[in-house]
Design a protein around this motif. Structure first.
Motif, PDB file in Angstrom:
ATOM      1  N   TRP A  60       0.840  -1.256  -0.024  1.00  0.00           N
ATOM      2  CA  TRP A  60      -0.092   0.127   0.042  1.00  0.00           C
ATOM      3  C   TRP A  60       1.001   1.313   0.074  1.00  0.00           C
ATOM      4  O   TRP A  60       0.239   2.372  -0.323  1.00  0.00           O
ATOM      5  N   ALA A  92      -1.395   3.444  -2.357  1.00  0.00           N
ATOM      6  CA  ALA A  92      -2.658   3.138  -3.126  1.00  0.00           C
ATOM      7  C   ALA A  92      -3.733   2.737  -2.043  1.00  0.00           C
ATOM      8  O   ALA A  92      -3.452   2.344  -0.984  1.00  0.00           O
ATOM      9  N   ASP A  93      -4.960   2.632  -2.181  1.00  0.00           N
ATOM     10  CA  ASP A  93      -5.961   2.286  -1.537  1.00  0.00           C
ATOM     11  C   ASP A  93      -6.928   1.239  -1.963  1.00  0.00           C
ATOM     12  O   ASP A  93      -7.908   1.121  -1.645  1.00  0.00           O
ATOM     13  N   ASN A  94      -6.310   0.416  -3.032  1.00  0.00           N
ATOM     14  CA  ASN A  94      -7.050  -0.593  -3.553  1.00  0.00           C
ATOM     15  C   ASN A  94      -5.852  -1.539  -4.119  1.00  0.00           C
ATOM     16  O   ASN A  94      -4.938  -0.927  -4.540  1.00  0.00           O
ATOM     17  N   PRO A  95      -6.159  -2.852  -4.377  1.00  0.00           N
ATOM     18  CA  PRO A  95      -5.219  -3.846  -4.805  1.00  0.00           C
ATOM     19  C   PRO A  95      -4.677  -3.615  -6.033  1.00  0.00           C
ATOM     20  O   PRO A  95      -3.614  -3.795  -6.226  1.00  0.00           O
ATOM     21  N   THR A  96      -5.534  -3.106  -7.017  1.00  0.00           N
ATOM     22  CA  THR A  96      -5.014  -3.094  -8.540  1.00  0.00           C
ATOM     23  C   THR A  96      -3.895  -1.786  -8.284  1.00  0.00           C
ATOM     24  O   THR A  96      -2.815  -2.277  -9.032  1.00  0.00           O
ATOM     25  N   ASP A  97      -4.112  -0.672  -7.808  1.00  0.00           N
ATOM     26  CA  ASP A  97      -3.039   0.341  -7.648  1.00  0.00           C
ATOM     27  C   ASP A  97      -1.894  -0.265  -6.863  1.00  0.00           C
ATOM     28  O   ASP A  97      -0.765  -0.132  -7.153  1.00  0.00           O
ATOM     29  N   SER A  99      -0.810  -3.214  -6.492  1.00  0.00           N
ATOM     30  CA  SER A  99      -0.087  -4.296  -7.258  1.00  0.00           C
ATOM     31  C   SER A  99       0.755  -3.514  -8.458  1.00  0.00           C
ATOM     32  O   SER A  99       1.944  -3.859  -8.651  1.00  0.00           O
ATOM     33  N   LYS A 230      -9.914  -4.203   4.801  1.00  0.00           N
ATOM     34  CA  LYS A 230      -9.480  -4.208   3.351  1.00  0.00           C
ATOM     35  C   LYS A 230      -9.594  -5.633   2.682  1.00  0.00           C
ATOM     36  O   LYS A 230      -9.968  -5.616   1.715  1.00  0.00           O
ATOM     37  N   GLN A 233     -13.354  -5.837   2.062  1.00  0.00           N
ATOM     38  CA  GLN A 233     -13.660  -4.902   1.050  1.00  0.00           C
ATOM     39  C   GLN A 233     -13.367  -5.401  -0.345  1.00  0.00           C
ATOM     40  O   GLN A 233     -14.299  -5.053  -1.164  1.00  0.00           O
ATOM     41  N   TYR A 234     -12.405  -5.951  -0.591  1.00  0.00           N
ATOM     42  CA  TYR A 234     -11.728  -6.341  -1.648  1.00  0.00           C
ATOM     43  C   TYR A 234     -11.620  -7.889  -1.905  1.00  0.00           C
ATOM     44  O   TYR A 234     -11.178  -8.413  -2.873  1.00  0.00           O
TER      45      TYR A 234
END
Length: 261
Positions: A60, A92-97, A99, A230, A233-234
Motif C-alpha cells: 500500500w 494506493a488504497d486498492n489492490p489494483t493500484d 499491485s 481491506k 472490502q476487496y
C-alpha cells in the motif's frame, strides 16, 4: 533561598521530561533522480547515538501502520527510518493500484537494492544513529525486501520479516551477514509450502542464523489493524490477528535486542 532554587530546578526537570517525546521528522532524499519521502523517528529523551532500524512498508505504501511500527521501535530506544520504496511517498488504497506500484519496484531487483540502500544511508548518517548497528523490519512486500537485502549481503545486523511474500524471495550467492527472523501466518495462502521449504533450504545451505515462526490461524498482513476491513472490502485473504500481532512483535523485540546489542 535554597528551597526556592531546588524547587525551580525540580520544576525545570519535570518540564523537560514532559516535553521529551517521540519525534517523527519527514525526510526528503534521493535515489538517483527519484525523490523519496520518508520519516526518521526517535525518542528525544534518549541521549547519544542508538541502534537503527529501517522500516519497509507494505504494498500500500507508507501508511499509518508503517508509521506506527516505526514509532514503536523508537519507543524502545532505536532510531527508526521509514523507507519510501515507491518515490514521492506514493500510496494506493486498492489492490489494483497497490499491485501496480509493487510491480514497478519488485520486478527490478537492482532497483529494490538501490531504494533500500538510499534509506539505509539516510539512517546511517542521522546524528541519532549508531551506524555500526543497523537492522531492518519489513511488512508483507517490505518483508520480502528486507529478506532479499539480507540475501544480497547488505551490512545489516538483523532483519525481521513480518508476513513476507516468499514468492518474491530471491536466493543468491552473497554471504548473509544478518541474522534473519521470519514471522509467518500459518494459514497465509500467499506462501505456498514449497516456497517455505525452498526458503528454509536456502537459509540452511548458506548457514544463515535464522528462525522461522508460524502463527496458527493467522493469514497475510496479520499485524495491520486495517487488514480485516481491506480483506473484506476487496475479497482478499488479509486479516488482523491480535494474538499473532502481539506474539510476533514480542519475538521481534527480543530478536533486535540481541542482534543490535
Amino acid at each position: 533561598m535554597r528551597k526556592l532554587i531546588v524547587g525551580a530546578a525540580l520544576a525545570l526537570s519535570l518540564s523537560s521530561q514532559a516535553q521529551a517525546a517521540i519525534q517523527e521528522e519527514p525526510v526528503t532524499y534521493k535515489d538517483g533522480d527519484t525523490v523519496l519521502k520518508g520519516f526518521v523517528v526517535y525518542d528525544d529523551a534518549k541521549k547519544g547515538k542508538r541502534p537503527g532500524i529501517v522500516v519497509v512498508h507494505e504494498w500500500w505504501g507508507i501508511t499509518a501502520h508503517t508509521r506506527a511500527e516505526a514509532r514503536r521501535f523508537a519507543e524502545q530506544g532505536y532510531t527508526a527510518f521509514v523507507a519510501d520504496m515507491y518515490g514521492d511517498a506514493k500510496t494506493a488504497d486498492n489492490p489494483t493500484d497497490a499491485s501496480g506500484l509493487m510491480k514497478s519496484v519488485m520486478g527490478n531487483p537492482a532497483l529494490v537494492q538501490s531504494r533500500f540502500n538510499a534509506a539505509f544511508a539516510e539512517l546511517a548518517r542521522n546524528p541519532h544513529t549508531d551506524a555500526k548497528k543497523i537492522g531492518a523490519s519489513g511488512y508483507c512486500m517490505g518483508g520480502t525486501v528486507v529478506l532479499n537485502m539480507a540475501r544480497s549481503g547488505a551490512p545489516l545486523a538483523g532483519v525481521a520479516a513480518f508476513h513476507p511474500s516468499l514468492g518474491g524471495y530471491k536466493p543468491g550467492d552473497a554471504k548473509v551477514k544478518a541474522k534473519v527472523l521470519v514471522l509467518n501466518g500459518a494459514d497465509d495462502p500467499f506462501n505456498k509450502p514449497e516456497q517455505i521449504d525452498a526458503f528454509k533450504k536456502d537459509m540452511e545451505a548458506s548457514k544463515v542464523d535464522y528462525k522461522f515462526v508460524n502463527y496458527p490461524g493467522a493469514v497475510h498482513a496479520f499485524t495491520n489493524p486495517e487488514a480485516t476491513e481491506k480483506g473484506k472490502q476487496y475479497n482478499i485473504p488479509l486479516a488482523y490477528n491480535a494474538e499473532a500481532d502481539k506474539q510476533s512483535k514480542a519475538e521481534a523485540d527480543g530478536f533486535f535486542k540481541a542482534a543490535l546489542k
